[in-house]
Write a protein that holds these residues in place. Structure first.
Motif, PDB file in Angstrom:
ATOM      1  N   GLU A 169      42.033  39.556  59.856  1.00  0.00           N
ATOM      2  CA  GLU A 169      40.788  39.680  59.085  1.00  0.00           C
ATOM      3  C   GLU A 169      41.059  40.134  57.664  1.00  0.00           C
ATOM      4  O   GLU A 169      40.446  39.629  56.709  1.00  0.00           O
ATOM      5  CB  GLU A 169      39.854  40.666  59.776  1.00  0.00           C
ATOM      6  CG  GLU A 169      39.316  40.182  61.112  1.00  0.00           C
ATOM      7  CD  GLU A 169      38.634  41.272  61.910  1.00  0.00           C
ATOM      8  OE1 GLU A 169      37.831  40.938  62.794  1.00  0.00           O
ATOM      9  OE2 GLU A 169      38.913  42.465  61.659  1.00  0.00           O
ATOM     10  N   LEU A 170      41.994  41.057  57.499  1.00  0.00           N
ATOM     11  CA  LEU A 170      42.327  41.546  56.168  1.00  0.00           C
ATOM     12  C   LEU A 170      42.968  40.443  55.338  1.00  0.00           C
ATOM     13  O   LEU A 170      42.643  40.251  54.163  1.00  0.00           O
ATOM     14  CB  LEU A 170      43.275  42.746  56.271  1.00  0.00           C
ATOM     15  CG  LEU A 170      43.733  43.390  54.965  1.00  0.00           C
ATOM     16  CD1 LEU A 170      42.542  43.801  54.106  1.00  0.00           C
ATOM     17  CD2 LEU A 170      44.623  44.605  55.255  1.00  0.00           C
ATOM     18  N   VAL A 199      38.024  49.804  44.336  1.00  0.00           N
ATOM     19  CA  VAL A 199      39.269  49.831  45.119  1.00  0.00           C
ATOM     20  C   VAL A 199      39.429  48.517  45.889  1.00  0.00           C
ATOM     21  O   VAL A 199      40.523  47.964  45.978  1.00  0.00           O
ATOM     22  CB  VAL A 199      39.271  51.024  46.090  1.00  0.00           C
ATOM     23  CG1 VAL A 199      40.489  50.963  47.021  1.00  0.00           C
ATOM     24  CG2 VAL A 199      39.271  52.331  45.318  1.00  0.00           C
ATOM     25  N   ALA A 200      38.321  48.021  46.440  1.00  0.00           N
ATOM     26  CA  ALA A 200      38.365  46.754  47.165  1.00  0.00           C
ATOM     27  C   ALA A 200      38.821  45.622  46.252  1.00  0.00           C
ATOM     28  O   ALA A 200      39.617  44.763  46.658  1.00  0.00           O
ATOM     29  CB  ALA A 200      36.996  46.434  47.751  1.00  0.00           C
ATOM     30  N   MET A 201      38.340  45.628  45.024  1.00  0.00           N
ATOM     31  CA  MET A 201      38.744  44.601  44.066  1.00  0.00           C
ATOM     32  C   MET A 201      40.238  44.703  43.764  1.00  0.00           C
ATOM     33  O   MET A 201      40.931  43.686  43.662  1.00  0.00           O
ATOM     34  CB  MET A 201      37.932  44.725  42.778  1.00  0.00           C
ATOM     35  CG  MET A 201      38.356  43.742  41.680  1.00  0.00           C
ATOM     36  SD  MET A 201      38.224  42.008  42.203  1.00  0.00           S
ATOM     37  CE  MET A 201      36.450  41.794  42.101  1.00  0.00           C
ATOM     38  N   ARG A 202      40.747  45.933  43.633  1.00  0.00           N
ATOM     39  CA  ARG A 202      42.182  46.106  43.379  1.00  0.00           C
ATOM     40  C   ARG A 202      43.006  45.595  44.560  1.00  0.00           C
ATOM     41  O   ARG A 202      44.048  44.959  44.370  1.00  0.00           O
ATOM     42  CB  ARG A 202      42.505  47.570  43.102  1.00  0.00           C
ATOM     43  CG  ARG A 202      42.072  48.056  41.735  1.00  0.00           C
ATOM     44  CD  ARG A 202      42.859  49.272  41.280  1.00  0.00           C
ATOM     45  NE  ARG A 202      42.645  50.415  42.156  1.00  0.00           N
ATOM     46  CZ  ARG A 202      41.701  51.342  41.962  1.00  0.00           C
ATOM     47  NH1 ARG A 202      40.881  51.233  40.930  1.00  0.00           N
ATOM     48  NH2 ARG A 202      41.563  52.357  42.782  1.00  0.00           N
ATOM     49  N   ILE A 203      42.535  45.859  45.769  1.00  0.00           N
ATOM     50  CA  ILE A 203      43.255  45.390  46.952  1.00  0.00           C
ATOM     51  C   ILE A 203      43.326  43.864  46.955  1.00  0.00           C
ATOM     52  O   ILE A 203      44.399  43.268  47.154  1.00  0.00           O
ATOM     53  CB  ILE A 203      42.562  45.891  48.238  1.00  0.00           C
ATOM     54  CG1 ILE A 203      42.743  47.404  48.378  1.00  0.00           C
ATOM     55  CG2 ILE A 203      43.128  45.185  49.471  1.00  0.00           C
ATOM     56  CD1 ILE A 203      41.975  48.020  49.525  1.00  0.00           C
ATOM     57  N   ALA A 262      42.658  36.429  50.995  1.00  0.00           N
ATOM     58  CA  ALA A 262      42.840  35.023  50.611  1.00  0.00           C
ATOM     59  C   ALA A 262      41.565  34.428  50.032  1.00  0.00           C
ATOM     60  O   ALA A 262      41.606  33.596  49.125  1.00  0.00           O
ATOM     61  CB  ALA A 262      43.298  34.212  51.823  1.00  0.00           C
ATOM     62  N   LEU A 263      40.423  34.883  50.553  1.00  0.00           N
ATOM     63  CA  LEU A 263      39.136  34.369  50.085  1.00  0.00           C
ATOM     64  C   LEU A 263      38.567  35.168  48.917  1.00  0.00           C
ATOM     65  O   LEU A 263      37.500  34.853  48.407  1.00  0.00           O
ATOM     66  CB  LEU A 263      38.122  34.379  51.236  1.00  0.00           C
ATOM     67  CG  LEU A 263      38.427  33.438  52.407  1.00  0.00           C
ATOM     68  CD1 LEU A 263      37.508  33.737  53.578  1.00  0.00           C
ATOM     69  CD2 LEU A 263      38.300  31.991  51.969  1.00  0.00           C
ATOM     70  N   GLY A 264      39.268  36.250  48.528  1.00  0.00           N
ATOM     71  CA  GLY A 264      38.756  37.093  47.456  1.00  0.00           C
ATOM     72  C   GLY A 264      37.504  37.833  47.866  1.00  0.00           C
ATOM     73  O   GLY A 264      36.641  38.143  47.032  1.00  0.00           O
TER      74      GLY A 264
END
Length: 205
Positions: free
Chosen positions: A97-98, A120-124, A103-105
């Motif tokens: 899932e991660l 933080v999610a955007m950086r990941i 991959a899908l941004g």
């Protein structure tokens, strides 16, 4: 360094467990997903271990798969993410899932993890898009997805979609066949994200 432990679960707590290995009790920190997946106290368990050594302590982190451990390592390479946040992400999303979210941004899915805000999610998503570990067996056959061998996609959204599937651990032939099927379903003008989603659905059949 400890790479793997095989023993009997002595006790399970909110964020760690005690694993008895030949009479020695190891305190191992785990994600809630890993802890919930164990059979229970007194049962045998095998954990892949990440060892953190500091001047004042040695901490062990345990995972049920090498893929999960690889993600744990990668997540900590992202600015602002330590062990606690990395475990929170892996408690919310499994490796598959991660990987798909990155991959899908899809930063919204990543941000579901406790303590992970939009930034933080955007950086990941941004920093790990090209560093994703391979996971899954990659053994999906062309017959399984109802396709036939096709030439590698060249250029544009299709090529980007194939690249994303390969980064997720699928073989190039499987990725090409899946995206070819996605193109037939969505049309030549389909966006990369659409092709990835449809390609993953093909591979999951």
């Amino acid at each position: 360094m400890i790479g793997k432990l095989k023993g009997v679960v002595d006790a399970i707590y909110d964020d760690h467990l005690i694993l008895d290995v030949h009479g020695v009790g190891y305190l191992v920190h785990c994600s809630t997903r890993t802890l919930s997946g164990l059979k229970g106290e007194g049962e045998a368990a095998v954990l892949f271990i990440e060892t953190h050594v500091r001047e004042d302590q040695i901490r062990l982190f345990g995972f049920t798969s090498e893929a999960e451990r690889d993600w744990f390592r990668l997540l900590q390479g992202v600015q602002g993410i330590g062990t606690k946040t990395a475990l929170a992400v892996l408690s919310t999303l499994n490796p598959s899932e991660l990987g798909q979210a990155i991959a899908l941004g899809d930063k919204t899915t990543v941000a579901r993890a406790p303590g992970v805000g939009p930034r933080v999610a955007m950086r990941i998503v941004t920093e790990l898009k090209d560093k994703m570990p391979a996971f899954g067996s990659g053994s999906v056959s062309l017959a399984d997805i109802g396709g036939a061998p096709v030439a590698p996609a060249t250029g544009g959204a299709a090529a980007d979609a194939v690249s994303a599937l390969v980064n997720l651990g699928y073989g190039a032939p499987q990725a090409n066949a899946a995206i070819a099927a996605a193109l037939r379903a969505a049309g030549e003008g389909a966006a990369t994200e659409t092709l990835i989603r449809l390609g993953l659905k093909e591979l999951a059949k």
